[in-house]
Scaffold this active site. Sequence first.
Site, PDB file in Angstrom:
ATOM      1  N   LYS A 194      -3.935  30.287 -31.735  1.00 36.86           N
ATOM      2  CA  LYS A 194      -2.488  30.022 -31.657  1.00 36.86           C
ATOM      3  C   LYS A 194      -2.188  29.462 -30.274  1.00 36.86           C
ATOM      4  O   LYS A 194      -2.735  29.945 -29.275  1.00 36.86           O
ATOM      5  CB  LYS A 194      -1.685  31.300 -31.917  1.00 36.86           C
ATOM      6  CG  LYS A 194      -0.178  31.104 -31.747  1.00 36.86           C
ATOM      7  CD  LYS A 194       0.650  32.211 -32.378  1.00 36.86           C
ATOM      8  CE  LYS A 194       0.806  33.464 -31.553  1.00 36.86           C
ATOM      9  NZ  LYS A 194       1.427  33.274 -30.235  1.00 36.86           N
TER      10      LYS A 194
ATOM     11  N   GLU B  11       9.855  32.403 -32.486  1.00 43.16           N
ATOM     12  CA  GLU B  11      10.228  33.623 -31.758  1.00 43.16           C
ATOM     13  C   GLU B  11      11.646  33.542 -31.193  1.00 43.16           C
ATOM     14  O   GLU B  11      12.007  32.569 -30.512  1.00 43.16           O
ATOM     15  CB  GLU B  11       9.209  33.861 -30.621  1.00 43.16           C
ATOM     16  CG  GLU B  11       9.517  35.107 -29.806  1.00 43.16           C
ATOM     17  CD  GLU B  11       8.357  35.591 -28.936  1.00 43.16           C
ATOM     18  OE1 GLU B  11       7.233  35.057 -29.035  1.00 43.16           O
ATOM     19  OE2 GLU B  11       8.607  36.530 -28.153  1.00 43.16           O
TER      20      GLU B  11
HETATM   21  O1  KIV Z   1       1.275  37.511 -27.951  1.00 49.19           O
HETATM   22  C1  KIV Z   1       1.929  37.931 -28.924  1.00 49.19           C
HETATM   23  O2  KIV Z   1       1.951  39.126 -29.229  1.00 49.19           O
HETATM   24  C2  KIV Z   1       2.687  36.958 -29.705  1.00 49.19           C
HETATM   25  C3  KIV Z   1       3.614  37.493 -30.756  1.00 49.19           C
HETATM   26  C4  KIV Z   1       4.789  38.118 -30.139  1.00 49.19           C
HETATM   27  C5  KIV Z   1       3.991  36.450 -31.727  1.00 49.19           C
HETATM   28  O3  KIV Z   1       2.564  35.795 -29.501  1.00 49.19           O
END
Ligand code: KIV
Length: 246
Positions: free
Chosen positions: A94, A163
């Site tokens: 991600k 988010e």
């Molecule tokens: O790092 C994380 O926990 C996240 C979530 C809040 C989506 O990116």
Amino acid sequence: MLTAYDYSFAKILDSANIDILLVGDSASNVMAGHETTLPITLDEMIYHAKSVVKGVDRSLVVVDLPFGSYQGNSKKALDSAIQIMKESGAHAVKLEGGEEIEDSIKRIIDSGVPVMGHLGLTPQSIYKFGTYSVRAKNKEEAKKLKKDILKLEKAGCFAIVLEKIPAQLAAQLTKSVKIPVIGIGAGSKVDGQVLVVHDMLGMNTEFNPRFLRRYANLSEIIQDSVKNYIKDVKEENFPSKEEEYK
Ligand code: KIV
């Protein structure tokens, strides 16, 4: 989707049938105690992701590329993604951001690594935003978000985290794409939800945003258990005869 950072939690969450485990860079906050997500390194993310992968039988494991491992350089982004996939055994990465990281996303996907996008409040850019307050309340930012989500879909992201943005905007954005949108503080009209596991289990009592629902109060349960243990030890109630070896 929930976050996980270690083997034991991953095993419990996986056996409770969670679809996706996110090895979030929120490990920087909840595991390492840093104020922001910026300090965590690629090697530290690999350590967490490796432990999570070992605890999983069925969940998809997505791992965050940390701050400094992909911004501004698509070759570096590709190298970081390949290293994290190779060394951790995770299934996808991600990345935070829209248009500005489009080239990196395309290059990573072209190498065969699935990418989840992350738009709205992107904590790795906290010093640009200045606060963790709700994003895209003004027209200009909402317009950029509408453009960015389409760009990420076109670039080949298999899903996107949104988010902390207004629920109505999140619903519109979700309708505008075919890929799944996973919300955190983005209302219910998205395709899925994600929370930081320490927050939803009540291990982190100082963090109380409006979007957070606590499903347990583990911090109280752990404190009570530890107090009982101390008492038992002091009163010589632990160990008992049954807990001794003959
Ligand atoms: O790092 C994380 O926990 C996240 C979530 C809040 C989506 O990116």
